[in-house]
Design a protein around this motif. Structure first.
Motif, PDB file in Angstrom:
ATOM      1  N   LYS A   1       0.175  -1.340  -0.247  1.00 34.49           N
ATOM      2  CA  LYS A   1      -0.116   0.360   0.350  1.00 34.49           C
ATOM      3  C   LYS A   1       1.097   0.935   0.188  1.00 34.49           C
ATOM      4  CE  LYS A   1      -3.558  -2.673   1.871  1.00 34.49           C
ATOM      5  NZ  LYS A   1      -4.692  -2.723   0.491  1.00 34.49           N
ATOM      6  N   ASN A   2       0.970   1.772  -0.936  1.00 31.21           N
ATOM      7  CA  ASN A   2       1.578   3.339  -1.005  1.00 31.21           C
ATOM      8  C   ASN A   2       0.740   4.180  -1.241  1.00 31.21           C
ATOM      9  OD1 ASN A   2       4.188   2.298  -1.651  1.00 31.21           O
ATOM     10  ND2 ASN A   2       3.747   1.694  -3.395  1.00 31.21           N
ATOM     11  N   ARG A   3       0.880   5.672  -0.809  1.00 34.72           N
ATOM     12  CA  ARG A   3       0.542   7.139  -1.381  1.00 34.72           C
ATOM     13  C   ARG A   3       1.370   7.515  -1.913  1.00 34.72           C
ATOM     14  NH1 ARG A   3      -2.884   5.217   0.040  1.00 34.72           N
ATOM     15  NH2 ARG A   3      -3.999   5.734   2.786  1.00 34.72           N
ATOM     16  N   TYR A   4       0.946   8.473  -3.208  1.00 41.77           N
ATOM     17  CA  TYR A   4       1.350   9.190  -4.272  1.00 41.77           C
ATOM     18  C   TYR A   4       1.045  10.904  -3.683  1.00 41.77           C
ATOM     19  CZ  TYR A   4       2.558   5.201  -6.610  1.00 41.77           C
ATOM     20  OH  TYR A   4       2.431   3.223  -6.427  1.00 41.77           O
ATOM     21  N   MET A   5       2.203  11.552  -4.333  1.00 38.23           N
ATOM     22  CA  MET A   5       1.963  13.202  -3.868  1.00 38.23           C
ATOM     23  C   MET A   5       2.284  13.840  -4.718  1.00 38.23           C
ATOM     24  SD  MET A   5       3.980  12.597   0.587  1.00 38.23           S
ATOM     25  CE  MET A   5       4.892  11.272   0.453  1.00 38.23           C
ATOM     26  N   VAL A   6       1.309  14.676  -4.502  1.00 36.20           N
ATOM     27  CA  VAL A   6       1.999  15.366  -6.322  1.00 36.20           C
ATOM     28  C   VAL A   6       2.254  16.678  -5.440  1.00 36.20           C
ATOM     29  CG1 VAL A   6       0.902  15.861  -8.434  1.00 36.20           C
ATOM     30  CG2 VAL A   6       0.204  14.436  -7.696  1.00 36.20           C
TER      31      VAL A   6
ATOM     32  N   ALA B   1       5.798   6.674  -1.801  1.00 34.37           N
ATOM     33  CA  ALA B   1       6.148   6.351   0.057  1.00 34.37           C
ATOM     34  C   ALA B   1       5.510   5.530   0.604  1.00 34.37           C
ATOM     35  CB  ALA B   1       6.333   7.578   0.022  1.00 34.37           C
ATOM     36  N   SER B   2       5.582   4.532   1.273  1.00 34.83           N
ATOM     37  CA  SER B   2       4.583   3.544   1.791  1.00 34.83           C
ATOM     38  C   SER B   2       3.533   4.368   2.278  1.00 34.83           C
ATOM     39  CB  SER B   2       5.362   2.721   2.323  1.00 34.83           C
ATOM     40  OG  SER B   2       6.028   2.956   3.719  1.00 34.83           O
ATOM     41  N   ARG B   3       2.217   3.654   2.950  1.00 36.74           N
ATOM     42  CA  ARG B   3       1.557   4.838   3.424  1.00 36.74           C
ATOM     43  C   ARG B   3       1.318   3.914   4.831  1.00 36.74           C
ATOM     44  NH1 ARG B   3      -3.988   1.025   3.535  1.00 36.74           N
ATOM     45  NH2 ARG B   3      -3.072  -0.317   5.128  1.00 36.74           N
TER      46      ARG B   3
ATOM     47  N   PHE C   1       9.901   4.534  -0.946  1.00 36.77           N
ATOM     48  CA  PHE C   1      10.280   5.962  -1.215  1.00 36.77           C
ATOM     49  C   PHE C   1      10.601   6.226  -2.263  1.00 36.77           C
ATOM     50  CE2 PHE C   1      13.471   9.745  -1.965  1.00 36.77           C
ATOM     51  CZ  PHE C   1      11.686  10.937  -2.158  1.00 36.77           C
ATOM     52  N   GLN C   2      10.271   7.152  -3.263  1.00 33.77           N
ATOM     53  CA  GLN C   2      10.659   7.311  -4.817  1.00 33.77           C
ATOM     54  C   GLN C   2      10.543   8.168  -5.105  1.00 33.77           C
ATOM     55  OE1 GLN C   2       9.670   3.523  -7.706  1.00 33.77           O
ATOM     56  NE2 GLN C   2      10.997   4.625  -9.136  1.00 33.77           N
ATOM     57  N   VAL C   3      11.003   8.782  -5.925  1.00 33.81           N
ATOM     58  CA  VAL C   3      10.428   9.824  -6.905  1.00 33.81           C
ATOM     59  C   VAL C   3      10.007   9.365  -8.408  1.00 33.81           C
ATOM     60  CG1 VAL C   3      11.891  12.489  -8.086  1.00 33.81           C
ATOM     61  CG2 VAL C   3      12.352  11.548  -5.825  1.00 33.81           C
ATOM     62  N   LYS C   4       8.974   9.448  -8.418  1.00 31.96           N
ATOM     63  CA  LYS C   4       8.173   8.728  -9.588  1.00 31.96           C
ATOM     64  C   LYS C   4       8.042   9.924 -10.909  1.00 31.96           C
ATOM     65  CE  LYS C   4       6.012   5.366  -9.545  1.00 31.96           C
ATOM     66  NZ  LYS C   4       6.801   3.678  -9.880  1.00 31.96           N
TER      67      LYS C   4
ATOM     68  N   ILE D   1      19.017  26.933 -11.083  1.00 29.91           N
ATOM     69  CA  ILE D   1      18.870  24.916 -10.554  1.00 29.91           C
ATOM     70  C   ILE D   1      17.944  24.603 -11.256  1.00 29.91           C
ATOM     71  CG2 ILE D   1      17.171  24.865  -8.790  1.00 29.91           C
ATOM     72  CD1 ILE D   1      20.071  22.657  -8.181  1.00 29.91           C
ATOM     73  N   ILE D   2      18.724  22.638 -12.273  1.00 28.84           N
ATOM     74  CA  ILE D   2      17.592  22.406 -12.842  1.00 28.84           C
ATOM     75  C   ILE D   2      17.065  20.879 -12.033  1.00 28.84           C
ATOM     76  CG2 ILE D   2      17.210  20.695 -14.931  1.00 28.84           C
ATOM     77  CD1 ILE D   2      19.823  22.339 -16.223  1.00 28.84           C
ATOM     78  N   ILE D   3      16.221  20.938 -11.786  1.00 26.20           N
ATOM     79  CA  ILE D   3      15.253  19.588 -10.948  1.00 26.20           C
ATOM     80  C   ILE D   3      15.336  18.324 -11.357  1.00 26.20           C
ATOM     81  CG2 ILE D   3      13.199  19.603  -9.559  1.00 26.20           C
ATOM     82  CD1 ILE D   3      14.539  21.831  -8.551  1.00 26.20           C
ATOM     83  N   THR D   4      15.688  17.468 -10.639  1.00 31.74           N
ATOM     84  CA  THR D   4      15.973  16.449 -11.329  1.00 31.74           C
ATOM     85  C   THR D   4      15.113  15.350 -10.583  1.00 31.74           C
ATOM     86  OG1 THR D   4      18.501  16.214 -11.124  1.00 31.74           O
ATOM     87  CG2 THR D   4      17.870  17.147 -12.976  1.00 31.74           C
ATOM     88  N   LYS D   5      15.549  14.183 -10.760  1.00 31.02           N
ATOM     89  CA  LYS D   5      15.048  13.479  -9.576  1.00 31.02           C
ATOM     90  C   LYS D   5      16.079  12.635  -8.677  1.00 31.02           C
ATOM     91  CE  LYS D   5      12.189   9.854 -12.174  1.00 31.02           C
ATOM     92  NZ  LYS D   5      11.601   8.366 -12.499  1.00 31.02           N
ATOM     93  N   THR D   6      17.924  12.905  -8.753  1.00 32.55           N
ATOM     94  CA  THR D   6      18.959  12.660  -8.328  1.00 32.55           C
ATOM     95  C   THR D   6      18.687  14.009  -6.987  1.00 32.55           C
ATOM     96  OG1 THR D   6      20.929  13.732 -10.229  1.00 32.55           O
ATOM     97  CG2 THR D   6      20.267  11.427  -9.973  1.00 32.55           C
TER      98      THR D   6
END
Length: 111
Positions: free
Chosen positions: A5-10, A74-76, A58-61, A27-32
């Motif tokens: 079970k995950n939660r997605y935050m926009v 992120a997990s619930r 946790f992951q930047v999608k 600055i250029i916004i990147t995943k890293t």
């Protein structure tokens, strides 16, 4: 079999409008960049144990460097810790930033 079970935050990233961008490159916004900033915030505010518990899911999608909209997973059980750490991030690189939560969801829906 158990589903994770995950939660997605926009979230939207606001760069500091008062910063003089003529002196330095913007600055250029990147995943890293985002992962490093959020990881540092989680470690600073919740310690190694907090980072270890939230790093599992946790992951930047998604990151759009033009509109500065990002999607984090992120997990619930850990999403509140990740969310609070994201709001405590004050800079990415040398550029001051502020995050704004646009949506919190239990699944990704493409419309």
């Amino acid at each position: 079999m158990v589903a994770f079970k995950n939660r997605y935050m926009v979230m939207e990233v606001f760069l500091d409008p008062n910063k003089d961008l003529s002196v330095e490159d913007p600055i250029i916004i990147t995943k890293t960049n985002l992962e490093k900033a959020i990881e540092g915030s989680i470690r600073l505010n919740f310690g190694e144990c907090g980072w270890a518990s939230s790093t599992n899911s946790f992951q930047v999608k998604y990151v759009n460097p033009i509109t500065k909209v990002c999607i984090f997973r992120a997990s619930r059980n850990e999403y509140k810790k990740v969310w609070s750490s994201i709001t405590m991030v004050r800079s990415i690189g040398n550029c001051p930033v502020v995050f704004n939560l646009l949506d919190l969801s239990g699944k990704l829906e493409y419309r």
